[in-house]
Design a protein around this motif. Structure first.
Motif, short mmCIF file in Angstrom:
data_model
loop_
_atom_site.label_atom_id
_atom_site.label_comp_id
_atom_site.label_asym_id
_atom_site.label_seq_id
_atom_site.Cartn_x
_atom_site.Cartn_y
_atom_site.Cartn_z
N SER A 113 0.83 -1.27 0.12
CA SER A 113 -0.10 0.08 0.05
C SER A 113 0.88 1.21 0.08
N LEU A 114 2.09 0.98 0.61
CA LEU A 114 2.90 2.36 0.73
C LEU A 114 3.35 2.44 -0.65
N PHE B 294 1.06 3.94 -2.77
CA PHE B 294 0.71 5.35 -2.29
C PHE B 294 1.72 6.28 -3.04
N PHE B 295 2.80 5.81 -3.12
CA PHE B 295 3.98 6.69 -3.89
C PHE B 295 3.91 6.82 -5.10
N LYS C 192 0.81 6.53 -6.66
CA LYS C 192 -0.50 7.15 -7.19
C LYS C 192 -0.44 8.69 -6.89
N THR C 193 -0.01 8.92 -5.75
CA THR C 193 0.09 10.22 -5.22
C THR C 193 1.14 11.12 -5.70
N PHE C 194 2.35 10.70 -6.21
CA PHE C 194 3.28 11.61 -6.64
C PHE C 194 3.90 11.05 -8.07
N ASN D 59 1.73 16.52 -9.53
CA ASN D 59 2.99 16.70 -8.69
C ASN D 59 4.13 16.44 -9.36
#
Lengths: 243, 289
Positions: B12-13, B16-17, B19-21, B27
């Motif tokens: 999930s981490l 997360f990296f 997807k979000t960045f 971004n």
């Protein structure tokens, strides 16, 4: 004998030219709510950072939830809710992004609670943290922290950037968590009234030393005395500080 | 936490990296550049020295932004600092080692994707009939030293996040050794990136010879690259904290052997995977008979 969630014995922390904390001793039992108060540079943030294991210290023993703060494992960290003085949420992520991550990391994660906070505190959930105001960022941090349903809350100046209404709302939630779930709360603030509303006990720290550790009921007289003795204020000024 | 839950936290981490960045155009503007590049190539329908330069720039830019992932870019009036971001990761109930691993995995996926797009663009346009200046490309393609220096500049400013030091030194971010440890990782990542650049360009240099790229031939410059990377990292450390020169020097000397062996293993793995990937792309595009 009560279970101690925070235990600090003989803690001393020295920076190169400054002794930030000297021989600090304190215990916080499970379910207690303790406010830490002190002037700028008194050592509040240093103490909280040591409790979280962020910085090393010279002497002493520091335990949180029974574990040495320097060796906190993932399970113990999952039971601690921490909000730093400086906004620390990732500037390139939104609140919802972070919430998606948290549901995998925190076993006690409560999505419903977060939704409630978003609604009640009017948080913007889908904007990146770098794009929202300081107050919004602070509320987002607190909402995420509370939604993890931690066993212990460590909050470093949690009300910075919040208006009076929001401050009262956050204080109410803290009080509810303490009363309903028995969450241990240890938080610092400059403002006595914020401490008074939630804390059972108050610790005043000055120049790295604890100069007062008192139950809130006995506080008023002691605070006046402390301000007069340690800070050299007049009786009228001390009363105003107490207010 | 159970084993499966830990794995879940790790994946999930990584997600997360990504997807979000990394894969978020808001971004990471590299994606915008890639998009412009594709349109540009379509309109031009040729490949010349400017395109090569543009790609090189894109590659450096891509990793520059990836390197800046943990740099706080808050509102203009706020002091720029990475410390709160590092703190943020220290608070999460996942070990520093796993955070570092997930970051590496995410950037690895991202890097492969970026290079696949670039490779595809190059391979596609190199088969166009009006492309007659292949010898010229070979002559202008930068050599190892040039790319090392360019990459170094691209990654200079706080290239790799400080939190990578967490798994090496118990999350004590103020500990100078820990800071140096961060550079240690920084150097290895920098070196891997440099090597990827060199391999890619050398691979495409050999297209017109219709021969399978002999990547291992590149190793003759290995010692030079290692020294350049270490030198560059040392210089950066020198600029950012002069007090730590002595500690930095000691650390590099003590860990030079480990550093070199780690790098060698990584480089061999990287070169094999790039070679296979290139071969696959070229075979698919029927550029190699």
């Amino acid at each position: 004998m009560p279970i101690m969630h925070i235990e600090v014995h003989g803690l001393t922390k020295k920076y190169i030219t400054l002794t930030a904390l000297r021989d600090v001793n304190l215990k916080v039992a499970r379910g207690e709510s303790v406010g830490l108060i002190g002037s700028n540079g008194a050592g509040k943030t240093t103490l909280l950072h040591i409790l979280m294991g962020f910085i090393p210290f010279g002497q002493g023993v520091v335990k949180i939830l029974g574990k040495p703060s320097t060796h906190l494992d993932a399970i113990t960290k999952g039971r601690i809710g921490f909000v730093a003085e400086q906004p620390s949420l990732l500037p390139w992520a939104t609140l919802l992004d972070i919430a998606d991550l948290y549901k995998h990391l925190y076993s006690q994660w409560n999505r419903d609670a977060l939704s409630r906070f978003i609604e009640e505190w009017e948080i913007i959930p889908d904007k990146r943290m770098r794009s929202v105001s300081k107050g919004q960022r602070r509320l987002a941090e607190l909402a995420l922290c509370f939604s993890c349903q931690p066993t212990i809350l460590l909050l470093d100046e949690p009300f910075i950037g919040l208006d009076v209404v929001m401050r009262l709302k956050v204080l109410r939630v803290m009080k509810e968590m303490n009363a309903q779930y028995g969450t241990t709360i240890f938080y610092s603030s400059h403002i006595l009234s914020d401490i008074e509303k939630v804390a059972d006990r108050v610790i005043i720290i000055r120049e790295g030393q604890i100069c007062l550790d008192e139950q809130i009921g006995k506080l008023k007289h002691s605070v006046e005395k402390t301000f007069i003795d340690y800070y050299g204020l007049s009786r009228e000024e001390a009363l105003l500080s107490g207010e | 936490m159970q084993r499966s839950e830990r794995k879940n936290a790790l994946s999930s981490l990584v997600w997360f990296f990504l997807k979000t960045f990394l894969f978020n155009p808001q971004n990471n503007p590299t994606f915008l550049v890639i998009f412009i590049l594709i349109i540009f190539f379509y309109l031009e329908r040729s490949l010349n020295r400017y395109h090569i330069a543009l790609m090189l720039y894109l590659a450096v830019l891509a990793h520059y932004f990836v390197g800046n992932i943990f740099k706080d870019s808050g509102n203009a009036e706020e002091e720029t600092s990475r410390v709160p971001i590092i703190r943020y990761f220290q608070v999460l109930p996942i070990s520093g080692r796993k955070i570092y691993l997930s970051y590496l995995l995410a950037t690895g996926i991202y890097g492969l994707f970026t290079w696949a797009v670039l490779g595809f663009l190059l391979a596609t346009f190199m088969k166009l009939p009006d492309l007659k200046n292949i010898e010229f490309i070979k002559s202008v393609a930068p050599d190892g030293d040039t790319i090392t220096i360019l990459t170094g500049f691209g990654l200079n400013e706080r290239g790799i996040p400080g939190f990578v030091s967490i798994p090496l030194k118990k999350s004590l971010i103020f500990d100078p050794i820990s800071k140096i440890s961060g550079n240690y990782i920084w150097l290895s990542l920098l070196y891997i990136l440099v090597f990827i650049y060199i391999c890619t360009f050398q691979v495409f240099n050999q297209f017109n010879q219709r021969s399978y790229p002999y990547l291992l031939k590149l190793f003759h410059k290995l010692p030079l690259w290692i020294y350049l990377c270490i030198g560059f990292g040392f210089l950066t450390e020198l600029m950012f904290s002069q007090k730590q020169i002595g500690i930095c020097t000691r650390f590099i000397i003590q860990h030079l052997g480990l550093l070199t062996s780690l790098l060698l293993v990584t480089i061999i793995a990287t070169s094999i995977s790039i070679g296979l990937m290139s071969r696959f792309i070229l075979d698919r595009l029927k550029l190699i008979s």
